[in-house]
Design an enzyme around this catalytic site. Sequence first.
Site: not given
Ligand code: AMP
Length: 223
Positions: A15, A90, A132, A165, A176
């Site tokens: 994404k 989410r 990544r 990360r 996750r």
């Molecule tokens: P991502 O970079 O999108 O993989 O997000 C990394 C982490 O940020 C996720 O595993 C969640 O812990 C937190 N996170 C990202 N987006 C959300 C969201 N919409 N609601 C709650 N936590 C989020």
Amino acid sequence: MKKEFIFIGPPGSGKGTQTIMLSKEFNLPHIDTGSLLREEIASGSQAGKLADSYISKGQLAPITLVASIIKNRISKEDCKNGFILDGYPRSSEQAEALDDILKEIDKNENAQLTVFYFEIGQDKLIERLVNRRSCEKCGAIYNLKTMKLKDENTCEKCGGKLIRRDDDTEEVAIKRFETYFKQTAPLVDLYKKRNQLITIDASKDINTIYKDLTGAIKENVHS
Ligand code: AMP
């Protein structure tokens, strides 16, 4: 017509890569809640500390915290023609919160919400996540296995430092996925029922996915 795009898909489904490309071509802000939360953590704020305690366990950050970040961000002037939400909502509760936010922000607007679901089998995803890397400076995303970089620590676009990360370890990645399947996957049915969902085959290569995505936008999204 104001274009509002939502992207749903498991961690590692690509994404981020696609939404960054789309943001440049359509001149719409790319709003990535994961990055916004990581910025909050880096700033050392109370909100950042709270978010970190969830992110490090692979869980979702509190709904009110994320909703206020999103509401502030999409109220800004640069979102007047639309925006691309990468990683929000989410969960069903977040989808409801977004409905309320949009009702308020779009009161006098002609807006179309389109949801893209990145469909992909689970087998390749963990491998993608642990390989990544992203650029600290420009946000470019690389895969060490599939892209042959001259230097695995340096961004080929801007020379910035490539970092992994903290939550891209195998242990947190598995958590996750559990969070995704339990809380985020049900959104696919919700938006399908509302006739707002477009499914994209995310197992293809980057350029083919982008072609499918822009083709679907031309066909389904009003200009
Ligand atoms: P991502 O970079 O999108 O993989 O997000 C990394 C982490 O940020 C996720 O595993 C969640 O812990 C937190 N996170 C990202 N987006 C959300 C969201 N919409 N609601 C709650 N936590 C989020």
